[in-house]
Write a protein that holds these residues in place. Structure first.
Motif, mmCIF file in Angstrom:
data_model
loop_
_atom_site.group_PDB
_atom_site.id
_atom_site.type_symbol
_atom_site.label_atom_id
_atom_site.label_comp_id
_atom_site.label_asym_id
_atom_site.label_seq_id
_atom_site.Cartn_x
_atom_site.Cartn_y
_atom_site.Cartn_z
ATOM 1 N N LEU A 16 43.895 -100.851 -12.905
ATOM 2 C CA LEU A 16 44.734 -100.837 -11.925
ATOM 3 C C LEU A 16 45.870 -102.427 -11.391
ATOM 4 C CD1 LEU A 16 47.591 -99.079 -11.457
ATOM 5 C CD2 LEU A 16 45.922 -97.704 -10.079
ATOM 6 N N ILE A 17 44.557 -102.456 -10.995
ATOM 7 C CA ILE A 17 44.188 -103.965 -10.223
ATOM 8 C C ILE A 17 44.684 -105.046 -10.858
ATOM 9 C CG2 ILE A 17 43.310 -105.831 -8.932
ATOM 10 C CD1 ILE A 17 41.703 -103.626 -8.021
ATOM 11 N N ALA A 18 44.442 -105.467 -12.174
ATOM 12 C CA ALA A 18 45.304 -106.533 -12.799
ATOM 13 C C ALA A 18 46.194 -106.396 -13.428
ATOM 14 C CB ALA A 18 44.115 -106.335 -14.168
ATOM 15 N N LEU A 19 46.715 -105.110 -13.671
ATOM 16 C CA LEU A 19 48.354 -104.683 -14.217
ATOM 17 C C LEU A 19 49.248 -105.254 -13.328
ATOM 18 C CD1 LEU A 19 50.661 -103.840 -16.526
ATOM 19 C CD2 LEU A 19 49.442 -101.618 -15.606
ATOM 20 N N GLY A 20 48.862 -104.338 -12.181
ATOM 21 C CA GLY A 20 49.302 -105.016 -10.517
ATOM 22 C C GLY A 20 49.582 -106.265 -10.179
ATOM 23 N N ARG A 21 48.275 -107.045 -10.492
ATOM 24 C CA ARG A 21 48.379 -108.675 -10.452
ATOM 25 C C ARG A 21 49.533 -109.288 -11.150
ATOM 26 N NH1 ARG A 21 42.527 -110.027 -8.605
ATOM 27 N NH2 ARG A 21 42.442 -109.397 -6.641
ATOM 28 N N GLY A 27 56.771 -111.616 -11.733
ATOM 29 C CA GLY A 27 58.349 -111.371 -10.492
ATOM 30 C C GLY A 27 57.935 -112.253 -9.745
ATOM 31 N N ALA A 28 56.761 -113.701 -8.944
ATOM 32 C CA ALA A 28 56.894 -114.560 -8.474
ATOM 33 C C ALA A 28 57.424 -115.855 -9.207
ATOM 34 C CB ALA A 28 55.191 -114.726 -7.983
ATOM 35 N N PHE A 29 56.890 -115.984 -9.846
ATOM 36 C CA PHE A 29 57.440 -116.697 -11.644
ATOM 37 C C PHE A 29 58.812 -117.085 -11.912
ATOM 38 C CE2 PHE A 29 57.849 -118.215 -15.924
ATOM 39 C CZ PHE A 29 57.140 -119.415 -15.337
ATOM 40 N N ILE A 30 59.252 -116.068 -12.207
ATOM 41 C CA ILE A 30 60.321 -115.628 -12.152
ATOM 42 C C ILE A 30 61.121 -116.293 -10.629
ATOM 43 C CG2 ILE A 30 61.994 -114.085 -13.013
ATOM 44 C CD1 ILE A 30 60.516 -112.571 -14.255
ATOM 45 N N ILE A 83 62.674 -109.006 -7.678
ATOM 46 C CA ILE A 83 62.185 -108.455 -6.320
ATOM 47 C C ILE A 83 62.274 -107.495 -7.022
ATOM 48 C CG2 ILE A 83 63.138 -107.381 -5.036
ATOM 49 C CD1 ILE A 83 65.129 -110.332 -5.002
ATOM 50 N N ILE A 84 61.698 -106.366 -7.759
ATOM 51 C CA ILE A 84 61.454 -104.644 -8.449
ATOM 52 C C ILE A 84 60.153 -105.290 -8.851
ATOM 53 C CG2 ILE A 84 61.667 -103.200 -9.496
ATOM 54 C CD1 ILE A 84 64.912 -103.609 -9.077
ATOM 55 N N LEU A 85 59.262 -106.268 -9.891
ATOM 56 C CA LEU A 85 59.107 -106.826 -10.016
ATOM 57 C C LEU A 85 57.334 -106.935 -9.003
ATOM 58 C CD1 LEU A 85 58.741 -108.799 -13.968
ATOM 59 C CD2 LEU A 85 57.884 -106.314 -13.788
ATOM 60 N N LEU A 86 58.204 -107.644 -8.452
ATOM 61 C CA LEU A 86 57.031 -107.903 -7.091
ATOM 62 C C LEU A 86 56.566 -106.988 -6.633
ATOM 63 C CD1 LEU A 86 58.950 -110.776 -5.894
ATOM 64 C CD2 LEU A 86 56.382 -110.646 -6.738
ATOM 65 N N ILE A 87 56.977 -105.717 -6.095
ATOM 66 C CA ILE A 87 57.520 -105.103 -5.338
ATOM 67 C C ILE A 87 56.510 -103.391 -5.892
ATOM 68 C CG2 ILE A 87 57.719 -102.289 -4.513
ATOM 69 C CD1 ILE A 87 60.868 -104.291 -3.997
ATOM 70 N N ILE A 88 56.269 -103.146 -7.267
ATOM 71 C CA ILE A 88 56.064 -102.702 -7.555
ATOM 72 C C ILE A 88 54.517 -103.525 -8.482
ATOM 73 C CG2 ILE A 88 55.529 -101.705 -10.410
ATOM 74 C CD1 ILE A 88 58.392 -101.332 -10.418
ATOM 75 N N GLY A 89 54.009 -104.618 -8.599
ATOM 76 C CA GLY A 89 52.942 -105.104 -8.553
ATOM 77 C C GLY A 89 52.177 -105.073 -7.445
ATOM 78 N N LEU A 90 52.975 -105.062 -6.070
ATOM 79 C CA LEU A 90 51.985 -105.495 -4.881
ATOM 80 C C LEU A 90 51.829 -103.602 -4.740
ATOM 81 C CD1 LEU A 90 51.326 -106.440 -2.926
ATOM 82 C CD2 LEU A 90 53.216 -106.484 -1.582
#
Length: 104
Positions: A16-21, A27-30, A83-90
């Motif tokens: 879960l941590i790896a998928l979130g990171r 998201g940050a790269f995009i 931004i949604i990818l960032l929030i979900i990943g975090l």
């Protein structure tokens, strides 16, 4: 098969941590590439306005016709999926860390 996905992720918090990171970094790269693209289009529009040409700012597809720029966000609305990818990943990474500290 999809109903086993939460069990697969929650039984081993490192997954879960790896998928979130991964989602957080994607998201940050995009967003980073989108900001670079915004700077390129703004600089091009500024150069055209100095040369007294039309004030229409070009798109990334017009600036770089040989590159696939369909995935680069060019507006605030285009940045929303990143931004949604960032929030979900975090949230996934923090949930995984909390599970790891609490149960493992």
């Amino acid at each position: 098969m999809i109903d086993l996905l939460p069990e697969f992720l929650l039984t081993e918090p490192r997954r879960l941590i790896a998928l979130g990171r991964f989602l957080l970094r994607s998201g940050a790269f995009i967003l980073l590439v989108g900001s670079i693209g915004h700077a390129a289009t703004t600089a091009s529009a500024a150069a055209m306005s100095i040369g007294k040409q039309a004030a229409v700012s070009p798109t990334l597809a017009q600036l770089y016709p040989a590159l696939p720029t369909w995935w680069v966000p060019e507006s605030i609305l285009g940045c929303l999926p990143a931004i949604i990818l960032l929030i979900i990943g975090l949230s996934m990474a923090s949930l995984g860390k909390r599970l790891k500290n609490a149960y493992f």
